[in-house]
Design a protein around this motif. Structure first.
Motif, PDB file in Angstrom:
ATOM      1  N   VAL A 163     -62.895  11.271  10.637  1.00 31.36           N
ATOM      2  CA  VAL A 163     -62.023  11.776   9.576  1.00 31.36           C
ATOM      3  C   VAL A 163     -61.875  13.282   9.748  1.00 31.36           C
ATOM      4  N   THR A 164     -60.635  13.763   9.765  1.00 31.20           N
ATOM      5  CA  THR A 164     -60.395  15.204   9.893  1.00 31.20           C
ATOM      6  C   THR A 164     -60.658  15.894   8.566  1.00 31.20           C
ATOM      7  N   ASN A 165     -61.071  17.136   8.657  1.00 30.14           N
ATOM      8  CA  ASN A 165     -61.412  17.879   7.442  1.00 30.14           C
ATOM      9  C   ASN A 165     -60.212  18.544   6.792  1.00 30.14           C
ATOM     10  N   CYS A 166     -59.187  18.819   7.581  1.00 30.40           N
ATOM     11  CA  CYS A 166     -58.055  19.560   7.020  1.00 30.40           C
ATOM     12  C   CYS A 166     -56.763  19.139   7.713  1.00 30.40           C
ATOM     13  N   LYS A 187     -59.941  12.644   3.872  1.00 31.80           N
ATOM     14  CA  LYS A 187     -61.233  13.138   3.398  1.00 31.80           C
ATOM     15  C   LYS A 187     -61.266  13.177   1.874  1.00 31.80           C
ATOM     16  N   ALA A 188     -60.164  13.621   1.275  1.00 34.05           N
ATOM     17  CA  ALA A 188     -60.096  13.683  -0.181  1.00 34.05           C
ATOM     18  C   ALA A 188     -60.180  12.292  -0.804  1.00 34.05           C
ATOM     19  N   ALA A 189     -59.674  11.281  -0.090  1.00 36.89           N
ATOM     20  CA  ALA A 189     -59.697   9.919  -0.629  1.00 36.89           C
ATOM     21  C   ALA A 189     -61.048   9.237  -0.440  1.00 36.89           C
ATOM     22  N   GLY A 190     -61.929   9.814   0.371  1.00 39.39           N
ATOM     23  CA  GLY A 190     -63.245   9.219   0.597  1.00 39.39           C
ATOM     24  C   GLY A 190     -63.301   8.257   1.768  1.00 39.39           C
ATOM     25  N   LEU A 191     -62.347   8.347   2.688  1.00 40.76           N
ATOM     26  CA  LEU A 191     -62.361   7.503   3.878  1.00 40.76           C
ATOM     27  C   LEU A 191     -63.532   7.919   4.767  1.00 40.76           C
ATOM     28  N   LYS A 193     -66.055   7.284   8.438  1.00 42.23           N
ATOM     29  CA  LYS A 193     -66.122   6.778   9.804  1.00 42.23           C
ATOM     30  C   LYS A 193     -66.728   5.376   9.785  1.00 42.23           C
ATOM     31  N   GLY A 194     -66.124   4.452  10.489  1.00 44.67           N
ATOM     32  CA  GLY A 194     -66.597   3.070  10.513  1.00 44.67           C
ATOM     33  C   GLY A 194     -65.808   2.162   9.596  1.00 44.67           C
ATOM     34  N   ASP A 195     -65.046   2.736   8.651  1.00 45.75           N
ATOM     35  CA  ASP A 195     -64.171   1.911   7.808  1.00 45.75           C
ATOM     36  C   ASP A 195     -63.077   1.269   8.661  1.00 45.75           C
ATOM     37  N   ARG A 196     -62.619   0.114   8.239  1.00 43.75           N
ATOM     38  CA  ARG A 196     -61.462  -0.520   8.869  1.00 43.75           C
ATOM     39  C   ARG A 196     -60.391  -0.719   7.799  1.00 43.75           C
TER      40      ARG A 196
END
Length: 434
Positions: A163-166, A187-191, A193-196
């Motif tokens: 997930v990118t920070n900006c 990032k703001a949505a809470g995504l 790493k590892g999510d599909r």
């Protein structure tokens, strides 16, 4: 270990080459025998014979140089004005050195008068000559569909690899965030790493291209459904507009690079080996054939760059023509790549697919001594005979393909020169994997 894998790649490609050649000649052999044409010889390779065995009326064997193959059929050409009949070979190399009228006249045996190639109806001769290249096409299709549907290709997926920070304009080509950069919607949505991602705005998505298109077409509020730890979790995101790489209709990045304004979420998609469906495999196979046709048509235009790469300081481009040596080197490099074994296997199979597609397309060129030249001769004979019947003229008889042998010598000479040029380039400035 690296040396062993490299040598293994060379050996496997050599075996694949021999199988492809033998399979090609088997097409000629089987159809010739079906139509009652006598075939004294079936050989894989050229030069001195290293092994052979006679079964029935045909000698089967292997020769020292695995760079081609041939079958010898009796009566490839009609008799000349002196009434002499000769046996000829389907091999372009042997066609260069055998005299069109006199070579192998001694091979004729009593009873061969009814077993000559040229005495068969044109449609039968077309089948015999087309069967060789067609076998290469069949092998290419089987290898491609088998590897594509059983294993698949590495592709982007809807799994989140990062997930990118900006929000960074992709044309800026930087990774570090600046204080002025906006936080990424992902990032703001809470995504994580590892999510599909399995659904976007309530609609299920299973492949990357569909998800990417949906994201690019959206700015503002959107809902994401992700699979996390075996459960589906709903997330809310506000997508922002950003400069991103332009893609074509197939989802591939356009070259040279171009940028467009589109919706942006801000995550890196994962890559997995994904099996293709039958329809997807058929679509990609048709793309391979189209690319092969375009490559054959583009060959003359690539000769100057190939010459510069072989004898000058020119760059060897990735789409430069390669020969058997170059393909073998690529096969060796494939085996040393740091990738999953199934991915390497698919790449290797695809290399054999492209090789067999090239054999099919090249042999179908309507030029002697290629198979396509004999097909063209048989078709022209059929046209002449049908026209004679329509206009009630005498039967013109079989078309004397031997009259085109001077052209065949020129074509063979050009082919030999091109093969040598590619060989030099493959040795001194080879195409390398990137």
């Amino acid at each position: 270990m690296t040396v062993f894998l490299y040598v293994l790649g060379l050996v496997l490609f050599a075996l694949g080459l021999l199988v492809s050649i033998a399979w090609h000649e088997l097409g000629h052999l089987s159809t010739a025998k079906i139509f009652g044409i006598r075939v004294p010889q079936y050989m894989v390779g050229f030069g001195p014979t290293i092994w052979s065995r006679k079964k029935g009326e045909t000698e089967y064997g292997f020769k020292a140089i695995p760079a081609g193959g041939y079958i010898r059929m009796i009566g490839m050409f009609p008799p000349g004005k002196d009434g002499r009949i000769e046996a000829r070979s389907t091999s372009p190399w042997r066609s260069m050195i055998e005299d069109a009228r006199e070579a192998s006249f001694e091979e004729l045996e009593p009873g061969d008068e009814d077993r000559l190639f040229y005495t068969r109806k044109p449609w039968k001769r077309v089948i015999v000559m087309f069967a060789g290249p067609f076998m290469n096409l069949v092998l290419a299709v089987v290898l491609f569909f088998g590897s594509a549907m059983a294993i698949g290709f590495e592709a982007q997926t809807t799994k989140v690899a990062g997930v990118t920070n900006c929000v960074i304009d992709q044309s800026e080509k930087r990774d570090a965030c600046k204080p002025s950069d906006r936080p990424s919607p992902a990032k703001a949505a809470g995504l994580l790493k590892g999510d599909r991602i399995v659904a976007f705005d309530g609609e299920r998505v299973s492949d990357w291209n569909t998800l990417s298109d949906r994201i690019r077409a959206t700015t503002g509020p959107a809902t994401l459904t992700v699979e996390r730890d075996g459960k589906e979790v709903g997330l809310k995101a506000t997508l922002l507009e950003n400069k991103v790489l332009k893609k074509d209709a197939d989802g591939n990045v356009v070259q040279p690079l171009q940028y467009v304004s589109a919706g942006y979420l801000g995550f890196e998609s994962g890559r997995e080996v994904v099996p293709l469906t039958f329809g997807q495999s058929a679509d990609r196979m048709s793309q391979q054939l189209q690319a092969g046709v375009e490559s054959v048509l583009a060959l003359p235009g690539k000769i100057p760059a190939l010459w510069d790469a072989a004898f000058g300081d020119g760059e060897r481009k990735q789409d430069s023509p390669v020969g058997v040596v170059g393909a073998a080197r690529i096969s060796g490099e494939l085996m040393t790549v740091d990738a999953p074994p199934q991915t390497i296997l698919v790449w290797f199979m695809n290399l054999l697919v492209m090789f067999n597609v090239s054999l099919f397309l090249f042999n179908m060129l309507p030029l002697l001594p290629l198979d396509g030249g004999h097909i063209a001769g048989a078709l022209w004979e059929s046209v002449r005979r049908h026209a004679a019947r329509i206009f009630k003229r005498p039967d013109p008889g079989p078309f004397d393909v031997a009259k085109l042998m001077p052209v065949a010598y020129v074509v063979a000479g050009v082919f030999v020169c091109f093969t040598l040029l590619v060989l030099v380039a493959d040795v001194v400035n080879p195409v390398k994997l990137t």
